[in-house]
Enzyme design. Sequence first.
Site, PDB file in Angstrom:
ATOM      1  N   ASP A 387       0.867  -1.187   0.000  1.00  0.00           N
ATOM      2  CA  ASP A 387       0.000   0.000   0.000  1.00  0.00           C
ATOM      3  C   ASP A 387       0.901   1.234   0.000  1.00  0.00           C
ATOM      4  O   ASP A 387       0.980   1.957   0.990  1.00  0.00           O
ATOM      5  CB  ASP A 387      -0.895  -0.037   1.254  1.00  0.00           C
ATOM      6  N   CYS A 414      -3.150   4.541  -4.169  1.00  0.00           N
ATOM      7  CA  CYS A 414      -3.888   5.809  -4.185  1.00  0.00           C
ATOM      8  C   CYS A 414      -3.527   6.619  -5.425  1.00  0.00           C
ATOM      9  O   CYS A 414      -3.867   7.792  -5.519  1.00  0.00           O
ATOM     10  CB  CYS A 414      -3.610   6.607  -2.916  1.00  0.00           C
TER      11      CYS A 414
HETATM   12  N1  SAH Z   1      -1.451   0.636   4.889  1.00  0.00           N
HETATM   13  C1  SAH Z   1      -1.589   1.754   5.777  1.00  0.00           C
HETATM   14  C2  SAH Z   1      -0.851   3.037   5.344  1.00  0.00           C
HETATM   15  C3  SAH Z   1      -0.665   3.295   3.894  1.00  0.00           C
HETATM   16  S1  SAH Z   1      -0.086   4.919   3.519  1.00  0.00           S
HETATM   17  C4  SAH Z   1      -3.067   2.032   6.028  1.00  0.00           C
HETATM   18  O1  SAH Z   1      -3.920   1.574   5.284  1.00  0.00           O
HETATM   19  O2  SAH Z   1      -3.381   2.737   6.983  1.00  0.00           O
HETATM   20  C5  SAH Z   1       1.559   4.605   2.960  1.00  0.00           C
HETATM   21  C6  SAH Z   1       2.564   4.414   4.072  1.00  0.00           C
HETATM   22  O3  SAH Z   1       3.844   4.188   3.504  1.00  0.00           O
HETATM   23  C7  SAH Z   1       2.735   5.615   5.001  1.00  0.00           C
HETATM   24  O4  SAH Z   1       2.513   5.179   6.318  1.00  0.00           O
HETATM   25  C8  SAH Z   1       4.199   6.050   4.797  1.00  0.00           C
HETATM   26  O5  SAH Z   1       4.802   6.525   5.976  1.00  0.00           O
HETATM   27  C9  SAH Z   1       4.840   4.770   4.339  1.00  0.00           C
HETATM   28  N2  SAH Z   1       6.067   4.868   3.520  1.00  0.00           N
HETATM   29  C10 SAH Z   1       6.405   5.821   2.616  1.00  0.00           C
HETATM   30  N3  SAH Z   1       7.562   5.510   2.008  1.00  0.00           N
HETATM   31  C11 SAH Z   1       7.978   4.320   2.531  1.00  0.00           C
HETATM   32  C12 SAH Z   1       9.104   3.475   2.298  1.00  0.00           C
HETATM   33  N4  SAH Z   1      10.024   3.784   1.397  1.00  0.00           N
HETATM   34  N5  SAH Z   1       9.198   2.330   3.011  1.00  0.00           N
HETATM   35  C13 SAH Z   1       8.243   2.000   3.926  1.00  0.00           C
HETATM   36  N6  SAH Z   1       7.160   2.759   4.182  1.00  0.00           N
HETATM   37  C14 SAH Z   1       7.028   3.908   3.506  1.00  0.00           C
END
Ligand code: SAH
Length: 458
Positions: A387, A414
């Site tokens: 996600d 998204c």
């Molecule tokens: N699955 C969760 C959040 C999705 S939003 C839900 O449904 O609530 C995407 C998430 O990816 C965010 O929390 C952001 O902090 C994280 N993120 C962004 N870049 C990332 C990376 N390179 N590695 C791991 N997480 C990351």
Amino acid sequence: MSKTAPVRKNEQRQLTFIDMTHEGSGVAKLDGYPIFVPNTLPGEVADVKIIFVKKNFAIGKLSNLIEVSPNRVEPPCEVYHQCGGCQLQHLDYASQLVMKQNQVKNVMHKVAHLPDIDVNPTIGMEHPWRYRNKVQIPVGEKNGELITGFYRKKSHDIIEGMERCIITDEVNDEMVNGVRDVANRVGIRAYDEKIHKGTLRHIVVRRGKQTNQVMLVLVTRTKEMPYKKQFIDGILSLYPEVNSIMQNVNGERTNVILGRQTFCLYGDDYIYDTIGDVKFAISAKSFYQVNPDQTKVLYDEALRMAQLTGSETVIDAYCGIGTISLFLAQQAKKVYGVEIVPEAIDDAKKNAEINQLSNTEFVVGQAEKVMPWWTSQGLRPDVIVVDPPRKGCEEALLEAMVTMGPERIVYVSCNPATLARDLKYLTEHSYEVKEIQPVDMFPQTSHVETICLLTRKL
Ligand code: SAH
């Protein structure tokens, strides 16, 4: 396409609209040259003033509608055209859902090179209003009185007289006005970003839709808050049922709403909410999905696509506070979550404990680094859920997924454009797309959320 633009700035043109951009503007074409005009719809004919011209596109402003789309509706929000927070209120809801489905179809064709793939109809809401469980409103002053409201499009001027936001939870909306009025009465001053003085920057309200618990966050420039006691007493006499009043201090000159320090002024540090059978603790700074009804729909889709029987090992990459991980952990043997924000992983672990889901393991790190590391450690999940943020997955992560070779990949996105790009990679590397399902998480706006199931060939 001609080499020079077929229109000039300030020129008036009659245009026919044939399409819509992913930001919700109408698109007209002159000999292949696109002109984007906000607040117009496919099928409409309009007089337009050209306001911006580049070699390969122009932007216009609607002057007069000549032929009106049957799908056009009167936007119910009084400040729709000033605010810009919503882009699709002038399109009826059924058409919004079709538009989002078409947008996904389009990128599957053009970017993923999957022209024949089916895209399911968008799952919409029965009541696509008042769905947001969190509101964050800037505070300003006008003639010595505090005012609250969103900023006017592309500016930092508060829209005056904005007493409601009709995609926001009604309780939250009402509370913003109540808190502002108390602040006014006790003499609190608004933060003025031009001179970096004053106190109250934002009023934030979050409500757990299932639990009805409410958290109020007062964002201030300094920890010291004049008239603090009178302010809190005034809020409590108006809203005795509030569960938590937090103060967040943001002393920076920045557009970021929340600062680093948070203090509890009244009640608990956390409120709780549930999605399905999973309970979540939400703090002032936690990320939590803003449309709880549709989040349940989306996660049910994730669970259905994951096809868990209880014996599977699952990875949830970009797991945030572990929302999807915990949802899946109810029906899997083991779930690993990875996320870049340390505080989110703290929340994920806490939420796993609250729900007694001890079959989970959460790791802080970049998913594109942790996944190859897990691969080298011999981790071979049955299902991977990703996600990612708008920019999609890094290639190193896609590569690691292919090496791990799970039976199923569930991709929550998204941003349809990066989803399509990543599906192209995966379909070229032994996966096939089985199902694509848009879910409307953000009605009235142009945001498109999609969930997609891929399975391994052979
Ligand atoms: N699955 C969760 C959040 C999705 S939003 C839900 O449904 O609530 C995407 C998430 O990816 C965010 O929390 C952001 O902090 C994280 N993120 C962004 N870049 C990332 C990376 N390179 N590695 C791991 N997480 C990351």
